[in-house]
Design a protein around this motif. Sequence first.
Motif, PDB file in Angstrom:
ATOM      1  N   TYR A   1       3.231  12.065  11.588  1.00 47.68           N
ATOM      2  CA  TYR A   1       3.220  10.735  10.966  1.00 47.68           C
ATOM      3  C   TYR A   1       1.953  10.509  10.150  1.00 47.68           C
ATOM      4  N   LEU A   2       0.819  10.930  10.681  1.00 52.01           N
ATOM      5  CA  LEU A   2      -0.438  10.739   9.956  1.00 52.01           C
ATOM      6  C   LEU A   2      -0.413  11.519   8.634  1.00 52.01           C
ATOM      7  N   ALA A   3       0.105  12.721   8.661  1.00 54.25           N
ATOM      8  CA  ALA A   3       0.186  13.531   7.442  1.00 54.25           C
ATOM      9  C   ALA A   3       1.133  12.911   6.410  1.00 54.25           C
ATOM     10  N   GLN A   4       2.120  12.169   6.875  1.00 57.10           N
ATOM     11  CA  GLN A   4       3.094  11.557   5.982  1.00 57.10           C
ATOM     12  C   GLN A   4       2.695  10.152   5.519  1.00 57.10           C
ATOM     13  N   PHE A   5       1.649   9.605   6.092  1.00 56.16           N
ATOM     14  CA  PHE A   5       1.241   8.249   5.722  1.00 56.16           C
ATOM     15  C   PHE A   5       0.886   8.208   4.245  1.00 56.16           C
ATOM     16  N   ASN A   6       1.434   7.240   3.539  1.00 54.00           N
ATOM     17  CA  ASN A   6       1.252   7.158   2.095  1.00 54.00           C
ATOM     18  C   ASN A   6       0.587   5.825   1.725  1.00 54.00           C
ATOM     19  N   PRO A   7      -0.704   5.865   1.399  1.00 53.82           N
ATOM     20  CA  PRO A   7      -1.408   4.630   1.035  1.00 53.82           C
ATOM     21  C   PRO A   7      -0.816   3.935  -0.194  1.00 53.82           C
ATOM     22  N   ILE A   8      -0.221   4.696  -1.088  1.00 55.23           N
ATOM     23  CA  ILE A   8       0.387   4.099  -2.282  1.00 55.23           C
ATOM     24  C   ILE A   8       1.572   3.222  -1.882  1.00 55.23           C
ATOM     25  N   GLU A   9       2.365   3.686  -0.941  1.00 55.05           N
ATOM     26  CA  GLU A   9       3.496   2.885  -0.457  1.00 55.05           C
ATOM     27  C   GLU A   9       3.000   1.627   0.258  1.00 55.05           C
ATOM     28  N   LEU A  10       1.917   1.757   1.021  1.00 53.53           N
ATOM     29  CA  LEU A  10       1.335   0.585   1.681  1.00 53.53           C
ATOM     30  C   LEU A  10       0.875  -0.425   0.629  1.00 53.53           C
ATOM     31  N   ALA A  11       0.258   0.044  -0.428  1.00 53.39           N
ATOM     32  CA  ALA A  11      -0.200  -0.852  -1.497  1.00 53.39           C
ATOM     33  C   ALA A  11       0.980  -1.582  -2.126  1.00 53.39           C
TER      34      ALA A  11
ATOM     35  N   ALA B   1      -3.169 -13.867   2.388  1.00 55.39           N
ATOM     36  CA  ALA B   1      -4.466 -14.372   1.924  1.00 55.39           C
ATOM     37  C   ALA B   1      -5.347 -13.199   1.496  1.00 55.39           C
ATOM     38  N   LEU B   2      -6.134 -13.425   0.487  1.00 51.22           N
ATOM     39  CA  LEU B   2      -7.096 -12.435   0.000  1.00 51.22           C
ATOM     40  C   LEU B   2      -6.442 -11.120  -0.424  1.00 51.22           C
ATOM     41  N   GLN B   3      -5.227 -11.213  -0.933  1.00 52.97           N
ATOM     42  CA  GLN B   3      -4.470 -10.027  -1.306  1.00 52.97           C
ATOM     43  C   GLN B   3      -5.227  -9.146  -2.306  1.00 52.97           C
ATOM     44  N   SER B   4      -5.796  -9.734  -3.343  1.00 51.33           N
ATOM     45  CA  SER B   4      -6.491  -8.923  -4.353  1.00 51.33           C
ATOM     46  C   SER B   4      -7.699  -8.206  -3.756  1.00 51.33           C
ATOM     47  N   SER B   5      -8.438  -8.883  -2.897  1.00 50.63           N
ATOM     48  CA  SER B   5      -9.596  -8.242  -2.244  1.00 50.63           C
ATOM     49  C   SER B   5      -9.148  -7.097  -1.348  1.00 50.63           C
TER      50      SER B   5
ATOM     51  N   GLU C   1     -10.560   2.487   0.858  1.00 50.53           N
ATOM     52  CA  GLU C   1     -11.657   2.527   1.840  1.00 50.53           C
ATOM     53  C   GLU C   1     -11.157   2.154   3.240  1.00 50.53           C
ATOM     54  N   LEU C   2     -10.366   1.107   3.324  1.00 52.67           N
ATOM     55  CA  LEU C   2      -9.854   0.653   4.618  1.00 52.67           C
ATOM     56  C   LEU C   2      -8.924   1.681   5.264  1.00 52.67           C
ATOM     57  N   VAL C   3      -8.049   2.251   4.478  1.00 52.27           N
ATOM     58  CA  VAL C   3      -7.126   3.262   5.005  1.00 52.27           C
ATOM     59  C   VAL C   3      -7.902   4.496   5.465  1.00 52.27           C
ATOM     60  N   ASP C   4      -8.850   4.933   4.656  1.00 50.21           N
ATOM     61  CA  ASP C   4      -9.651   6.098   5.052  1.00 50.21           C
ATOM     62  C   ASP C   4     -10.365   5.852   6.379  1.00 50.21           C
ATOM     63  N   HIS C   5     -10.890   4.651   6.545  1.00 45.94           N
ATOM     64  CA  HIS C   5     -11.674   4.355   7.746  1.00 45.94           C
ATOM     65  C   HIS C   5     -10.819   4.033   8.979  1.00 45.94           C
ATOM     66  N   TYR C   6      -9.754   3.257   8.794  1.00 47.11           N
ATOM     67  CA  TYR C   6      -8.988   2.783   9.948  1.00 47.11           C
ATOM     68  C   TYR C   6      -7.692   3.532  10.216  1.00 47.11           C
ATOM     69  N   VAL C   7      -7.226   4.312   9.268  1.00 47.83           N
ATOM     70  CA  VAL C   7      -5.986   5.068   9.488  1.00 47.83           C
ATOM     71  C   VAL C   7      -6.295   6.559   9.628  1.00 47.83           C
ATOM     72  N   PHE C   8      -6.986   7.116   8.647  1.00 50.54           N
ATOM     73  CA  PHE C   8      -7.193   8.563   8.638  1.00 50.54           C
ATOM     74  C   PHE C   8      -8.364   9.036   9.499  1.00 50.54           C
ATOM     75  N   TYR C   9      -9.323   8.160   9.757  1.00 48.01           N
ATOM     76  CA  TYR C   9     -10.480   8.554  10.557  1.00 48.01           C
ATOM     77  C   TYR C   9     -10.185   8.334  12.030  1.00 48.01           C
ATOM     78  N   VAL C  10      -9.568   9.334  12.633  1.00 44.01           N
ATOM     79  CA  VAL C  10      -9.265   9.321  14.064  1.00 44.01           C
ATOM     80  C   VAL C  10      -9.761  10.653  14.649  1.00 44.01           C
ATOM     81  N   ALA C  11      -9.953  10.659  15.942  1.00 41.01           N
ATOM     82  CA  ALA C  11     -10.388  11.884  16.600  1.00 41.01           C
ATOM     83  C   ALA C  11      -9.341  12.977  16.362  1.00 41.01           C
ATOM     84  N   PRO C  12      -9.778  14.202  16.169  1.00 38.97           N
ATOM     85  CA  PRO C  12      -8.807  15.268  15.944  1.00 38.97           C
ATOM     86  C   PRO C  12      -7.963  15.511  17.202  1.00 38.97           C
ATOM     87  N   SER C  13      -6.699  15.786  16.960  1.00 37.49           N
ATOM     88  CA  SER C  13      -5.834  16.088  18.094  1.00 37.49           C
ATOM     89  C   SER C  13      -6.122  17.502  18.584  1.00 37.49           C
TER      90      SER C  13
END
Length: 85
Positions: free
Chosen positions: A41-51, A60-64, A71-83
């Motif tokens: 699932y992590l490998a298939q996560f697509n930030p473009i689709e989330l956008a 609220a604050l959609q543009s921000s 940056e948020l996806v890199d930090h909170y989605v992709f930055y996890v401890a390695p399996s």
Amino acid sequence: MHQWLQQHASQYGFYFPYQPQQSGVSPEPWHLSYYPIADTYLAQFNPIELAKVLSGAEIALQSSLLERLTELVDHYVFYVAPSPA
């Protein structure tokens, strides 16, 4: 129970993705992931689709949010401890 899980979870395909200095989220000792599926699932996560989804939502604050989304996806989605896989 947590101590037992720390020692044996990987034998059953589980691990703790949110660990100190190994993830963007605070450590969550209750949060287990089943890495045969979580890695896929992590490998298939697509930030473009989330956008796209967020662009069409009334939030609220959609543009921000969209400006910082990479940056948020890199930090909170992709930055996890390695399996252990």
